[in-house]
Scaffold this active site. Structure first.
Site, mmCIF file in Angstrom:
data_model
loop_
_atom_site.group_PDB
_atom_site.id
_atom_site.type_symbol
_atom_site.label_atom_id
_atom_site.label_comp_id
_atom_site.label_asym_id
_atom_site.label_seq_id
_atom_site.Cartn_x
_atom_site.Cartn_y
_atom_site.Cartn_z
ATOM 1 N N ASP A 206 -6.913 4.261 -4.637
ATOM 2 C CA ASP A 206 -7.572 4.155 -3.330
ATOM 3 C C ASP A 206 -8.183 5.545 -3.111
ATOM 4 O O ASP A 206 -8.427 6.275 -4.093
ATOM 5 C CB ASP A 206 -6.562 3.776 -2.229
ATOM 6 C CG ASP A 206 -7.241 3.437 -0.897
ATOM 7 O OD1 ASP A 206 -7.829 2.356 -0.783
ATOM 8 O OD2 ASP A 206 -7.210 4.268 0.038
ATOM 9 N N LYS B 72 0.871 -1.188 0.000
ATOM 10 C CA LYS B 72 0.000 0.000 0.000
ATOM 11 C C LYS B 72 0.900 1.227 0.000
ATOM 12 O O LYS B 72 2.049 1.159 0.446
ATOM 13 C CB LYS B 72 -0.868 0.000 1.261
ATOM 14 C CG LYS B 72 -2.120 0.840 1.150
ATOM 15 C CD LYS B 72 -3.257 0.126 0.458
ATOM 16 C CE LYS B 72 -4.416 1.058 0.181
ATOM 17 N NZ LYS B 72 -5.598 0.359 -0.306
HETATM 18 P P1 NDP Z 1 -12.768 7.727 -2.996
HETATM 19 O O1 NDP Z 1 -11.720 8.744 -2.782
HETATM 20 O O2 NDP Z 1 -13.277 7.481 -4.360
HETATM 21 O O3 NDP Z 1 -14.029 8.048 -2.057
HETATM 22 C C1 NDP Z 1 -13.897 8.145 -0.667
HETATM 23 C C2 NDP Z 1 -15.217 8.597 -0.101
HETATM 24 O O4 NDP Z 1 -15.137 8.545 1.329
HETATM 25 C C3 NDP Z 1 -15.551 10.043 -0.453
HETATM 26 O O5 NDP Z 1 -16.938 10.209 -0.469
HETATM 27 C C4 NDP Z 1 -14.906 10.809 0.711
HETATM 28 O O6 NDP Z 1 -15.461 12.081 0.948
HETATM 29 C C5 NDP Z 1 -15.193 9.879 1.868
HETATM 30 N N1 NDP Z 1 -14.174 10.043 2.896
HETATM 31 C C6 NDP Z 1 -12.836 9.930 2.728
HETATM 32 N N2 NDP Z 1 -12.214 10.194 3.889
HETATM 33 C C7 NDP Z 1 -13.174 10.469 4.777
HETATM 34 C C8 NDP Z 1 -13.165 10.824 6.154
HETATM 35 N N3 NDP Z 1 -12.010 10.934 6.832
HETATM 36 N N4 NDP Z 1 -14.362 11.042 6.763
HETATM 37 C C9 NDP Z 1 -15.520 10.920 6.073
HETATM 38 N N5 NDP Z 1 -15.602 10.615 4.779
HETATM 39 C C10 NDP Z 1 -14.437 10.383 4.152
HETATM 40 O O7 NDP Z 1 -12.191 6.372 -2.341
HETATM 41 P P2 NDP Z 1 -12.680 4.879 -2.580
HETATM 42 O O8 NDP Z 1 -14.139 4.840 -2.807
HETATM 43 O O9 NDP Z 1 -11.757 4.257 -3.553
HETATM 44 O O10 NDP Z 1 -12.328 4.206 -1.162
HETATM 45 C C11 NDP Z 1 -13.257 4.174 -0.078
HETATM 46 C C12 NDP Z 1 -12.837 3.098 0.912
HETATM 47 O O11 NDP Z 1 -12.811 1.827 0.258
HETATM 48 C C13 NDP Z 1 -11.441 3.263 1.517
HETATM 49 O O12 NDP Z 1 -11.438 2.747 2.831
HETATM 50 C C14 NDP Z 1 -10.575 2.387 0.621
HETATM 51 O O13 NDP Z 1 -9.383 1.982 1.270
HETATM 52 C C15 NDP Z 1 -11.532 1.227 0.412
HETATM 53 N N6 NDP Z 1 -11.262 0.385 -0.748
HETATM 54 C C16 NDP Z 1 -11.171 0.920 -2.001
HETATM 55 C C17 NDP Z 1 -10.954 0.100 -3.081
HETATM 56 C C18 NDP Z 1 -10.965 0.609 -4.483
HETATM 57 O O14 NDP Z 1 -10.934 -0.218 -5.396
HETATM 58 N N7 NDP Z 1 -11.057 1.900 -4.724
HETATM 59 C C19 NDP Z 1 -10.721 -1.346 -2.905
HETATM 60 C C20 NDP Z 1 -10.941 -1.822 -1.556
HETATM 61 C C21 NDP Z 1 -11.157 -0.958 -0.528
HETATM 62 P P3 NDP Z 1 -14.656 13.405 0.457
HETATM 63 O O15 NDP Z 1 -14.855 13.436 -1.019
HETATM 64 O O16 NDP Z 1 -15.317 14.508 1.193
HETATM 65 O O17 NDP Z 1 -13.235 13.194 0.866
#
Ligand code: NDP
Length: 444
Positions: free
Chosen positions: A165, A125
Site C-alpha cells: 500500500d 489491513k
Molecule cells: P504509493 O506510496 O506508491 O504512492 C502514494 C502517492 O500518494 C505518492 O505520490 C505520495 O506522495 C502521495 N501521498 C501519500 N500520502 C499523501 C498525503 N498525505 N498527501 C498528499 N499526497 C500523498 O501508494 P499507492 O499508489 O500504492 O497508493 C495510493 C492510494 O491507493 C492509497 O489510498 C492506497 O490505499 C490506494 N490503493 C492502493 C492499492 C495498491 O495496489 N497499491 C490498491 C488499492 C488502493 P509522497 O511520495 O510525497 O508521499
C-alpha cells in the site's frame, strides 16, 4: 440513518478518537438503511454491529537501528477485519500518519472491496508509522525485518496474506518475504506483490491503475463515450497513479497532472510518464524534478490545487480525504463529468454529496480500485498451484473482474431503483455477500 442509527451511535461511543473509521462506517451505513428494512434478520442477528468491530487487532513494537547507530522505535499493527469469505487480505502501509483509525477504516473498506471482486478473500489491513522517505535501502531492510519478526506469528497463506500500500512496494515486500521465509522455513504465498522471479504475479504491479481504467471504460461505455481525447487529471505519482496514467494514455486520453505530498505538476502537452517513472521509481525523488525534463510544465507547491485544473475526468490516486467539498465544487464548475477513485476514500462524505447532487458519474474506490487486490488473489491462486500465468492471461482476468464489478454494482443499483448510483450499488452488493456468509456461519 434510521434503523442503523443506534448501531452507528454505539460505534461512535466505542471509537471516539477514530474519525476516519467512523467516516467509512457512516458512508456504508447510509447506503444500507434500505437493506436493513428489507432484511431485518441482519439487524436482529447483529450483523451490522459485528461489522463495526474487527475480528482482531494486533499492535506491536518495531525496534530497529538506523545507519548512524541510533535506536529507533516504531509502532506496527495488523487489523484482521473480517474472514467471512476467505483469509484476511489487504495491504501494509508505511507512512508517518498511520494510526489505528486509518488502518481500521482501510480494513473495513477492504472487506467490502474484496467481496466485490468475486474471489474468496476476507478483509485486513496493516502498517506502521515508519516513514520510508529519505531512508537508505539498508534502513528499509532492517525495519522490514524487525516488522516481520513480530508479524509472522499472525499471518500465513491460509490465514492472512498482506500486500503493499502507501510506502510499501516491491522492495519492501521482498525484505518482508525474505524474513518470513527465514523464520518459518516455508516458501509460500504469504505475501502478494512479490518479485516476478520468485512467486509474484505478472500484472500485479500495474493492476490497481490498469483496473481503475478498465472500470472507467465501462462507465464511459454506458454513455457511449471512450477515453480517446479526454482531458484527465490524476493525483499522486506512486504505484496506482503511475499505472492509471499509463493505461489511460494507451486509450488516447490526455493526462495533464500528477502530484506528490509536496505539490503537483501540470503539463499541458500531456504527462511524459517515462520521466515520472525515472524520477519516482528509479531516483526516488520529488515530482518537481519533472521540470528538469520539461521546463515548460508548471509546478505548484501544495497538492490541493490539482483539483482546480479543468478536466473531463478526475482520478484521485494519492490518499484519503484529498478532495473536500470545496475541491469537489471546483471540479464540477470546471467541467469534470466523471470521477473514479484509485485511492481509498479520497473524497470526504461532503464531497461525495456534491458529486451526487451534480449528477456526475462517480465510482467509489472500493469498486474502481479493486483490481489490485483481485490480482493479489490471482497471485495467491498461482502460488497454490505452483504455476504462473502469462501477462496476457492475468490482464484478461483483471479486465473481466473489473467489468463484473461494474456490472454487479450497476445492476444492484437498478434493482433498488437507484440507477447509476455506484456507491449504493457497490456497498449493497458487497454487504449482502459478506452478511449472508456471516449469517450462515452462525455467531462468530
Ligand atoms: P504509493 O506510496 O506508491 O504512492 C502514494 C502517492 O500518494 C505518492 O505520490 C505520495 O506522495 C502521495 N501521498 C501519500 N500520502 C499523501 C498525503 N498525505 N498527501 C498528499 N499526497 C500523498 O501508494 P499507492 O499508489 O500504492 O497508493 C495510493 C492510494 O491507493 C492509497 O489510498 C492506497 O490505499 C490506494 N490503493 C492502493 C492499492 C495498491 O495496489 N497499491 C490498491 C488499492 C488502493 P509522497 O511520495 O510525497 O508521499
Amino acid at each position: 440513518m434510521k434503523l442503523l442509527a443506534g448501531v452507528y451511535e454505539k460505534a461512535q461511543k466505542r471509537n471516539p478518537n477514530e474519525p476516519e473509521f467512523l467516516q467509512a462506517v457512516e458512508e456504508v451505513f447510509e447506503s444500507l438503511e434500505i437493506v436493513a428494512e428489507r432484511y431485518p434478520q441482519y439487524v436482529t442477528d447483529g450483523i451490522f454491529e459485528r461489522l463495526t468491530e474487527p475480528e482482531r487487532v494486533i499492535m506491536f513494537r518495531v525496534p530497529w537501528i538506523d545507519d548512524k547507530g541510533n535506536y529507533q522505535i516504531n509502532r506496527g499493527m495488523r487489523v484482521q477485519y473480517n474472514s467471512a469469505i476467505g483469509p484476511y487480505k489487504g495491504g501494509l502501509r508505511f507512512h508517518p500518519s498511520v494510526n489505528l483509525s486509518i488502518i481500521k477504516f482501510l480494513g473495513f473498506e477492504q472487506t467490502f472491496k474484496n467481496a466485490l471482486t468475486g474471489l474468496p478473500i476476507g478483509g485486513g489491513k496493516g502498517g506502521s508509522d515508519f516513514d520510508p522517505k529519505g531512508k537508505s535501502d539498508k534502513e528499509i531492510m532492517k525495519f522490514c525485518q524487525s516488522f516481520m519478526t513480530e508479524l509472522y506469528k499472525y499471518i500465513g497463506q491460509d490465514t492472512d496474506v498482506p500486500a503493499g500500500d502507501i510506502g510499501v512496494g516491491g522492495r519492501e515486500i521482498g525484505y518482508l518475504f525474505g524474513q518470513y521465509k527465514r523464520i518459518r522455513d516455508e516458501y509460500c504465498g504469504v505475501l502478494t506483490g512479490k518479485g516476478r522471479m520468485w512467486g509474484g504475479s505478472l500484472v500485479r504491479t500495474e493492476a490497481t491503475g490498469y483496473g481503475l481504467i478498465y472500470f472507467v471504460n465501462e462507465m464511459l461505455k454506458d454513455k457511449n463515450e471512450t477515453l480517446e481525447g479526454k482531458t484527465v487529471i490524476v493525483s499522486g505519482s506512486g504505484n496506482v497513479a503511475t499505472y492509471a496514467v499509463e493505461k489511460a494514455q494507451s486509450f488516447g486520453a490526455k493526462v495533464v497532472t500528477m502530484s506528490d505530498s509536496n505539490g503537483y505538476i501540470y503539463d499541458k502537452n500531456g504527462i511524459d510518464l517515462a520521466a515520472v517513472k525515472q524520477i519516482k521509481e528509479v531516483e526516488r525523488k520529488r515530482i518537481k524534478e519533472y521540470l528538469n525534463y520539461h521546463p515548460d510544465a508548471v509546478y505548484t507547491e501544495g497538492c490541493k490545487g490539482v483539483w482546480s485544473v479543468p478536466c473531463d475526468i478526475a482520478l484521485p490516486c494519492a490518499t484519503q480525504n484529498e478532495i473536500d467539498k470545496d475541491s469537489a465544487l471546483l471540479l464540477i464548475k470546471n467541467g469534470c463529468k466523471l470521477l473514479a477513485e484509485g485511492a481509498n476514500m479520497p473524497s470526504t462524505n461532503e464531497a461525495i454529496q456534491v458529486y451526487k447532487d451534480s449528477g456526475i458519474a462517480y465510482a467509489p474506490g472500493k469498486a474502481s480500485n479493486a483490481g489490485g487486490v483481485a490480482t493479489s488473489a490471482l497471485e495467491m491462486c498461482q502460488n497454490s498451484m505452483r504455476y504462473a500465468w502469462t501477462f496476457e492471461e492475468v490482464d484478461a482476468k483483471l479486465s473481466d473482474i473489473m467489468k463484473n464489478i461494474y456490472k454487479n454494482a450497476s445492476q444492484t443499483a437498478k434493482d433498488f431503483d437507484k440507477e447509476g448510483d455506484l456507491v449504493f450499488g457497490a456497498n449493497v452488493t458487497a454487504f449482502l455477500k459478506v452478511a449472508e456468509a456471516m449469517y450462515q456461519q452462525g455467531l462468530v
